[in-house]
Motif scaffolding. Sequence first.
Motif, PDB file in Angstrom:
ATOM      1  N   GLU A  45       0.839  -1.192   0.000  1.00 58.53           N
ATOM      2  CA  GLU A  45       0.000   0.000   0.000  1.00 58.53           C
ATOM      3  C   GLU A  45       0.878   1.248   0.000  1.00 58.53           C
ATOM      4  O   GLU A  45       1.811   1.356   0.800  1.00 58.53           O
ATOM      5  CB  GLU A  45      -0.905   0.011   1.237  1.00 58.53           C
ATOM      6  N   SER A 117       4.406   6.419  -1.383  1.00 58.84           N
ATOM      7  CA  SER A 117       3.733   6.178  -2.666  1.00 58.84           C
ATOM      8  C   SER A 117       4.593   6.459  -3.892  1.00 58.84           C
ATOM      9  O   SER A 117       4.365   5.878  -4.954  1.00 58.84           O
ATOM     10  CB  SER A 117       2.459   7.020  -2.744  1.00 58.84           C
ATOM     11  N   ARG A 134      -0.684  -7.821  -4.320  1.00 60.74           N
ATOM     12  CA  ARG A 134      -1.659  -6.754  -4.567  1.00 60.74           C
ATOM     13  C   ARG A 134      -1.010  -5.418  -4.228  1.00 60.74           C
ATOM     14  O   ARG A 134      -0.492  -5.239  -3.131  1.00 60.74           O
ATOM     15  CB  ARG A 134      -2.908  -6.969  -3.703  1.00 60.74           C
ATOM     16  N   SER A 136      -1.464  -1.103  -4.394  1.00 62.64           N
ATOM     17  CA  SER A 136      -2.358   0.044  -4.588  1.00 62.64           C
ATOM     18  C   SER A 136      -1.682   1.322  -4.103  1.00 62.64           C
ATOM     19  O   SER A 136      -0.831   1.297  -3.205  1.00 62.64           O
ATOM     20  CB  SER A 136      -3.674  -0.166  -3.829  1.00 62.64           C
ATOM     21  N   GLY A 137      -2.067   2.438  -4.727  1.00 63.57           N
ATOM     22  CA  GLY A 137      -1.610   3.742  -4.272  1.00 63.57           C
ATOM     23  C   GLY A 137      -0.153   4.051  -4.543  1.00 63.57           C
ATOM     24  O   GLY A 137       0.452   4.841  -3.818  1.00 63.57           O
ATOM     25  N   LEU A 153      -3.370  -4.897  -9.391  1.00 67.15           N
ATOM     26  CA  LEU A 153      -2.865  -3.532  -9.259  1.00 67.15           C
ATOM     27  C   LEU A 153      -4.037  -2.561  -9.331  1.00 67.15           C
ATOM     28  O   LEU A 153      -4.894  -2.680 -10.202  1.00 67.15           O
ATOM     29  CB  LEU A 153      -1.868  -3.210 -10.377  1.00 67.15           C
ATOM     30  N   GLU A 154      -4.033  -1.585  -8.420  1.00 66.14           N
ATOM     31  CA  GLU A 154      -5.126  -0.615  -8.382  1.00 66.14           C
ATOM     32  C   GLU A 154      -4.599   0.741  -7.951  1.00 66.14           C
ATOM     33  O   GLU A 154      -3.737   0.828  -7.069  1.00 66.14           O
ATOM     34  CB  GLU A 154      -6.217  -1.082  -7.414  1.00 66.14           C
ATOM     35  N   ASP A 155      -5.107   1.810  -8.593  1.00 74.29           N
ATOM     36  CA  ASP A 155      -4.666   3.168  -8.278  1.00 74.29           C
ATOM     37  C   ASP A 155      -3.151   3.276  -8.404  1.00 74.29           C
ATOM     38  O   ASP A 155      -2.456   3.758  -7.511  1.00 74.29           O
ATOM     39  CB  ASP A 155      -5.119   3.552  -6.860  1.00 74.29           C
ATOM     40  N   VAL A 156      -2.631   2.803  -9.531  1.00 73.93           N
ATOM     41  CA  VAL A 156      -1.202   2.880  -9.835  1.00 73.93           C
ATOM     42  C   VAL A 156      -1.028   3.705 -11.105  1.00 73.93           C
ATOM     43  O   VAL A 156      -1.841   3.641 -12.009  1.00 73.93           O
ATOM     44  CB  VAL A 156      -0.587   1.475 -10.005  1.00 73.93           C
TER      45      VAL A 156
END
Length: 260
Positions: A45, A117, A134, A136-137, A153-156
């Motif tokens: 994260e 981040s 996983r 994210s961010g 992968l999310e919010d990358v």
Amino acid sequence: MKKILLLIILSITLCEWSVLAQTTHTFKPNAKKVTITGIDALVIEGISGTDIVIESDYEQKAKAPERASGLKLMTSTGTQDNSGLGLAIKNNKDGVLIQKIESNCGGEESYTIRIPSSYNIKFDHSSYTGEYVRISGISGEIDITANYNDVLLEDVTGPMAVKTVYGSIEVILDNISQDGSLSFYSVYEYVDLKIPSNLKANVSLKATYGQIYSNCDIAIDKDEDGWKQITTSKVKGVLNGGGVDLIAKSAYENVYLRSY
């Protein structure tokens, strides 16, 4: 009697808190590159702070025999658990290396690592015990090479290179940087990408023995004679006039490209 019961409850609570406290390791990195190897089940994260925080359900006491009291688990390479979480951590000016130390006892530990981040992340996993990674961010670069891990992968936003042999790849992209390419490849599982409808990209999709599905308005490339280059297993073209290279491939499964 009530006092005795209260003391017992308080004692149990303090013990539980002590165990939980031992599952967290925090340190300040000396460089903005983090390499992580050998963790089967991993969540990364992105955070706004400057420290790296590692949390895990790893229980060292349950893994080590009584005779190992006061000793550290080692591997043939000489690495030792210096985190209390079954991890060897090297922190120098060239980057941070977080390495899972395996033992004959096995285990099903999961880890959550919180990283600033903007940092660049590299993840490697080569054994059959891989489960998932996983992320994210994260706005920095992401480089993943795995055999069995599923990848989510999310919010990358940064440049990405993802390859897994037996794992699937699912990605939700947002505010994508135009500074580097985006590459996703699974050999035996599907690749599913969700992208912003306004993304400017040069698209290359390939599913050697699978199918390609999309709701995106891709302007298909033409050959020298002006004919559109269309096959059932390969699509090349541009989105919104072209931009960052977006590559998605699967050898034996389907490729999905969807906009939102």
